[in-house]
Design a protein around this motif. Sequence first.
Motif, PDB file in Angstrom:
ATOM      1  N   GLN A   1       0.836  -1.194   0.000  1.00 56.74           N
ATOM      2  CA  GLN A   1       0.000   0.000   0.000  1.00 56.74           C
ATOM      3  C   GLN A   1       0.873   1.248   0.000  1.00 56.74           C
ATOM      4  O   GLN A   1       2.028   1.218   0.435  1.00 56.74           O
ATOM      5  CB  GLN A   1      -0.915  -0.003   1.237  1.00 56.74           C
ATOM      6  CG  GLN A   1      -1.759  -1.241   1.384  1.00 56.74           C
ATOM      7  CD  GLN A   1      -2.714  -1.451   0.231  1.00 56.74           C
ATOM      8  OE1 GLN A   1      -3.372  -0.499  -0.209  1.00 56.74           O
ATOM      9  NE2 GLN A   1      -2.806  -2.674  -0.268  1.00 56.74           N
TER      10      GLN A   1
ATOM     11  N   TYR B   1       3.062   4.462  -3.931  1.00 55.16           N
ATOM     12  CA  TYR B   1       1.631   4.308  -4.240  1.00 55.16           C
ATOM     13  C   TYR B   1       1.268   2.837  -4.066  1.00 55.16           C
ATOM     14  O   TYR B   1       2.146   1.989  -3.833  1.00 55.16           O
ATOM     15  CB  TYR B   1       1.306   4.781  -5.669  1.00 55.16           C
ATOM     16  CG  TYR B   1       2.317   4.356  -6.714  1.00 55.16           C
ATOM     17  CD1 TYR B   1       2.436   3.027  -7.110  1.00 55.16           C
ATOM     18  CD2 TYR B   1       3.173   5.287  -7.302  1.00 55.16           C
ATOM     19  CE1 TYR B   1       3.363   2.638  -8.060  1.00 55.16           C
ATOM     20  CE2 TYR B   1       4.112   4.902  -8.248  1.00 55.16           C
ATOM     21  CZ  TYR B   1       4.193   3.581  -8.625  1.00 55.16           C
ATOM     22  OH  TYR B   1       5.123   3.190  -9.566  1.00 55.16           O
ATOM     23  N   ASP B   2      -0.026   2.525  -4.167  1.00 54.25           N
ATOM     24  CA  ASP B   2      -0.440   1.127  -4.104  1.00 54.25           C
ATOM     25  C   ASP B   2       0.218   0.394  -5.274  1.00 54.25           C
ATOM     26  O   ASP B   2       0.078   0.792  -6.432  1.00 54.25           O
ATOM     27  CB  ASP B   2      -1.958   1.007  -4.218  1.00 54.25           C
ATOM     28  CG  ASP B   2      -2.675   1.563  -2.998  1.00 54.25           C
ATOM     29  OD1 ASP B   2      -1.988   1.869  -2.003  1.00 54.25           O
ATOM     30  OD2 ASP B   2      -3.911   1.680  -3.035  1.00 54.25           O
TER      31      ASP B   2
END
Length: 367
Positions: free
Chosen positions: A100, A205-206
């Motif tokens: 995540q 970022y994810d």
Amino acid sequence: MVNKKTFRKTVSLLLLLALLLPCLSACSRSALDAGSKSEYIAIGGTKDENYRTTEAYLGDFSISFEASTKLTSLRVTEIYWPYSGDQYAKVMVSEGDIVQAGQVLAEITVVISEADRLQRELAVTDARSAISQIDTSFSQQIAQANAAAQAATGDEYTLAMSRVDLLYAQYNERLAQAQARLEAAQAALQELEEHEKTTQIIAPYDAFVADIIWNWQEGETVPTWTPIMTVADLSAIAIEVTNTSPYGNVPYLSTVTIVDQKTKQSYSGTVVSCGDVTGSMTDDLVIVPENMEPTMNALRVYGNILDKKNVVLVNSEALKKDGNNYYVLILIGGTSVSKTYVSIGGISNGIAWITDGVQAGDELVLN
């Protein structure tokens, strides 16, 4: 002494071989049609003794493609460590992990030289001291010049005021230089302080961890000249494939099937870029999967380039070639054949789709 049965077989085989020789006159496929047949030629004998046949039939035809590839992404980020001299402490992820935004990927042991810290602190102190000295020195000079100007008249007054203006200009120039040095020294010290606090590599970022490039060893110096790892954005997953089928392009926006070779899970995907869009001769594809868990497992991508229903099909072994043209031998009455040129819509998995020259029910000689 040759018996009659052996003699009859020999003659029949010779006649069939002569029939399969290429025709002497060359002609293009466009000049041939379903009615272009040779004279009937007797082949003699019985089917079981001399030749095998196959029957043309109506059925469904498709041409498919498939390729093995890996999951990639439309956005991939290489993560570098910007500070030299630091050491690996602990890696928190493995290749293929889903992470995540803000998640810790690795921890770093920060190594800062005390001499470097003192040098940067001293540079800030010196820059501030220089500014103070400039202020003191020019304040005195400007005050003295102003006093001299007030006591002067006429041309002497004008010259005195010119002296004041020159001192102000010199003051502003020296002050700007000193302030620039102070800002640079403060930035260098702040960088060191931030470096001291930065002990982790964070996911931007994810993403899923596409590749851990460096061979992590605890206590080893972290390189600054090569990426530490590569992460791929989960919001932009795609599969890049090259269609190697010789029969046609994979259609734009067509649906294909994606199989994870490790989990055997199947997914659907949409072709969002292909030869129809890019004009590429190799038909490079970009496929966006639907509801797919991102992994780095080997994938198999397959789909249909062409689908036809209720068309004339034959065993592809019945096809013969005359130059660039295809023809078949249609059995007539069990004792002769008609050489007929045909048009081919495609060949796949031993089945040929015949668009012209053969009808369902025609019996074709295989050999």
